[in-house]
Design a protein around this motif. Structure first.
Motif, PDB file in Angstrom:
ATOM      1  N   PHE A   9       0.802  -1.060   0.161  1.00  0.00           N
ATOM      2  CA  PHE A   9       0.257   0.116   0.279  1.00  0.00           C
ATOM      3  C   PHE A   9       1.313   1.307  -0.120  1.00  0.00           C
ATOM      4  O   PHE A   9       1.601   1.171   0.850  1.00  0.00           O
ATOM      5  N   SER A  10       0.363   1.950  -1.105  1.00  0.00           N
ATOM      6  CA  SER A  10       1.037   3.613  -0.695  1.00  0.00           C
ATOM      7  C   SER A  10       0.285   4.642  -1.371  1.00  0.00           C
ATOM      8  O   SER A  10      -0.907   4.430  -1.304  1.00  0.00           O
ATOM      9  N   GLY A  11       0.110   6.155  -0.750  1.00  0.00           N
ATOM     10  CA  GLY A  11      -0.613   7.613  -1.046  1.00  0.00           C
ATOM     11  C   GLY A  11       0.681   8.300  -1.127  1.00  0.00           C
ATOM     12  O   GLY A  11       1.898   8.678  -1.155  1.00  0.00           O
ATOM     13  N   GLN A  13      -0.773  12.489  -1.936  1.00  0.00           N
ATOM     14  CA  GLN A  13      -1.055  13.566  -1.864  1.00  0.00           C
ATOM     15  C   GLN A  13      -1.491  14.191  -2.871  1.00  0.00           C
ATOM     16  O   GLN A  13      -0.439  14.877  -3.450  1.00  0.00           O
ATOM     17  N   VAL A  44      -4.477  10.413  -1.366  1.00  0.00           N
ATOM     18  CA  VAL A  44      -5.318  10.667   0.015  1.00  0.00           C
ATOM     19  C   VAL A  44      -5.647  11.919   0.243  1.00  0.00           C
ATOM     20  O   VAL A  44      -4.777  13.268   0.510  1.00  0.00           O
ATOM     21  N   HIS A  47      -5.821  13.454   3.604  1.00  0.00           N
ATOM     22  CA  HIS A  47      -4.820  13.873   4.317  1.00  0.00           C
ATOM     23  C   HIS A  47      -4.595  15.508   3.742  1.00  0.00           C
ATOM     24  O   HIS A  47      -4.131  15.635   4.131  1.00  0.00           O
ATOM     25  N   TYR A 130      -2.688  13.153  11.234  1.00  0.00           N
ATOM     26  CA  TYR A 130      -2.300  13.157  10.211  1.00  0.00           C
ATOM     27  C   TYR A 130      -1.314  11.796  10.019  1.00  0.00           C
ATOM     28  O   TYR A 130      -1.879  10.702   9.606  1.00  0.00           O
ATOM     29  N   MET A 134      -2.254   7.800   8.630  1.00  0.00           N
ATOM     30  CA  MET A 134      -2.221   7.103   7.303  1.00  0.00           C
ATOM     31  C   MET A 134      -1.601   5.341   7.642  1.00  0.00           C
ATOM     32  O   MET A 134      -1.713   4.534   7.093  1.00  0.00           O
ATOM     33  N   ASP A 137      -5.063   4.602   6.640  1.00  0.00           N
ATOM     34  CA  ASP A 137      -4.224   3.396   4.686  1.00  0.00           C
ATOM     35  C   ASP A 137      -3.921   2.276   4.903  1.00  0.00           C
ATOM     36  O   ASP A 137      -4.084   1.401   4.528  1.00  0.00           O
ATOM     37  N   ILE A 138      -3.234   1.879   6.077  1.00  0.00           N
ATOM     38  CA  ILE A 138      -1.991   0.781   5.057  1.00  0.00           C
ATOM     39  C   ILE A 138      -2.398  -0.689   5.780  1.00  0.00           C
ATOM     40  O   ILE A 138      -3.021  -0.927   5.729  1.00  0.00           O
ATOM     41  N   VAL A 146       5.575  -0.685   2.735  1.00  0.00           N
ATOM     42  CA  VAL A 146       4.455   0.333   2.053  1.00  0.00           C
ATOM     43  C   VAL A 146       6.178   1.255   1.405  1.00  0.00           C
ATOM     44  O   VAL A 146       7.534   1.436   1.977  1.00  0.00           O
ATOM     45  N   VAL A 148       7.877   3.918   0.623  1.00  0.00           N
ATOM     46  CA  VAL A 148       7.925   5.815  -0.124  1.00  0.00           C
ATOM     47  C   VAL A 148       9.083   6.052  -0.032  1.00  0.00           C
ATOM     48  O   VAL A 148      10.550   5.108   0.293  1.00  0.00           O
ATOM     49  N   GLN A 152       8.774   9.501   4.654  1.00  0.00           N
ATOM     50  CA  GLN A 152       8.228   8.952   5.642  1.00  0.00           C
ATOM     51  C   GLN A 152       8.946   8.049   6.436  1.00  0.00           C
ATOM     52  O   GLN A 152       7.635   6.908   7.385  1.00  0.00           O
TER      53      GLN A 152
END
Ligand code: AMP
Ligand code: TRP
Length: 344
Positions: A9-11, A13, A44, A47, A130, A134, A137-138, A146, A148, A152
């Motif tokens: 998983f990753s996000g 913004q 995201v 976020h 925040y 996060m 989310d994961i 993850v 990043v 992060q």
């Protein structure tokens, strides 16, 4: 850990100005991981509103990040691309995590300190909590990996702490409900390659960032070839020629950064780049870097522009992704409610 299915998983913004750092530190890694794992990539938007956003710009930035995912080569039929706010379980689990996470943990988060700046009293509560969102989310997907950028890392460590504390606090009901020893995996950060922290082109001590007031500090994915060339030619450097080995880059942050960018874009190592450019001056190296950057980035920018001309197509991909993401998220949230002791 082996009890958990491997999942990525990753996000990113949707806050505008997607840049070379986002691309090399995160999005290219997302693309590579598709062959090995089941992946979820999330825009995201929850976020994003931790700092003020204009609604129309936010909508268009959500589509821009989605277009970047697609243009870079993420396949939405094999994997999941979606925006966070369409899966309400993220916010729901985040509340539970607000009650697991500790004030002392959040007080250590350096990104909050940087973003809140001097006027901390006036920062939103969302900006402060925040990292709990996060973590949600994961963990709402029980993701194990993850990808990043370096910035992060601290947040992923917090997500591990939250997972661990939840597993411990609720060990008894987790065991009784038949989930084994741990309900959540401890997610691992994947921070790899020569460009995990791309620096500003104007100041080698600052990371390349969407919010830097100087557009010359970053290369945006949608910059034209001319603009890319101008920005690289103006990038700050020192007066020495390039060294023969990476030891020679110590204390030369700007040179180190450009060599790292070159290595990442050409999918090689900084050592190999220095073998080729040993003794070269910056004008030679920068010309080669302009050609390489234009070659790699321009097609992505062009594809992003093309995709953004059809917002309905992008929105349909996000909706479909959200539906598929929700199938996993609902299931995990249902178990969380059972473990915590809610009636449903
Ligand atoms: P953000 O734009 O803050 O949502 O970041 C999206 C992803 O890009 C995260 O994985 C970040 O760690 C990564 N990222 C952001 N800036 C940089 C940078 N300057 N160098 C490398 N990775 C970055
Ligand atoms: N905080 C990340 C950033 O600013 C974005 C993000 C939100 C994220 N949720 C995530 C990254 C979950 C990885 C996993 O870059």
């Amino acid at each position: 850990m082996s009890q958990f299915k491997q999942r990525v998983f990753s996000g990113v913004q949707p806050t505008g100005n997607l840049h070379l750092g986002n691309y090399l530190g995160a999005i290219t890694r997302f693309v590579e991981l598709q062959n090995q794992y089941e992946c979820l990539y999330c825009v995201v938007d929850l976020h994003a509103i931790t700092v003020p956003q204009k609604p129309d710009e936010l909508r268009s930035n959500i589509r821009e990040v989605t277009a970047a995912f697609l243009a870079a080569g993420i396949d939405p039929s094999q994997h999941i691309i979606f925006n966070q706010s369409q899966v309400p379980e993220h916010a729901e689990l985040a509340w539970v995590f607000n009650c697991v996470s500790r004030l002392g943990w959040l007080n250590r988060m350096t990104q909050f300190k940087e973003k809140a700046g001097k006027d901390r009293e006036n920062a939103s509560i969302g900006l402060y909590t925040y990292p709990n969102l996060m973590a949600a989310d994961i963990l709402i997907y029980k993701a194990t990996h993850v990808p990043v950028g370096e910035d992060q890392k601290q947040h992923i460590e917090l997500a591990r702490d939250i997972a661990q504390k939840f597993n411990k606090d609720y060990a008894e009901t987790i065991g009784m409900s038949g989930f084994g020893e741990a309900f959540f995996p401890l997610p691992e950060p994947l921070i790899q390659g020569p460009a995990t922290r791309v620096m500003s082109l104007r100041d080698g001590s600052k990371k390349m960032s969407k919010s830097d007031p100087s557009d010359y500090s970053r290369i945006s994915l949608t910059d034209t070839a001319e603009v890319i060339a101008q920005k690289i030619k103006k990038a700050k450097t020192d007066a020495e020629p390039l060294p023969s080995s990476i030891d020679g880059l110590v204390g030369r942050t700007e040179a180190d950064n450009l060599v790292g960018v070159f290595a990442a874009l050409s999918e090689t190592t900084k050592e190999k780049v220095l073998e080729e450019f040993n003794g070269a001056n910056f004008s030679t190296f920068k010309s080669a870097l302009v050609d390489l950057t234009v070659d790699k980035i321009s097609p992505i920018g062009a594809e992003m522009r093309k995709l953004q001309q059809d917002p309905q197509h992008i929105d349909a991909i996000l909706r479909d992704g959200a539906e598929r993401a929700r199938l996993i998220a609902r299931d995990v949230m249902k178990s969380v409610k059972e473990i915590v002791g809610f009636i449903q």
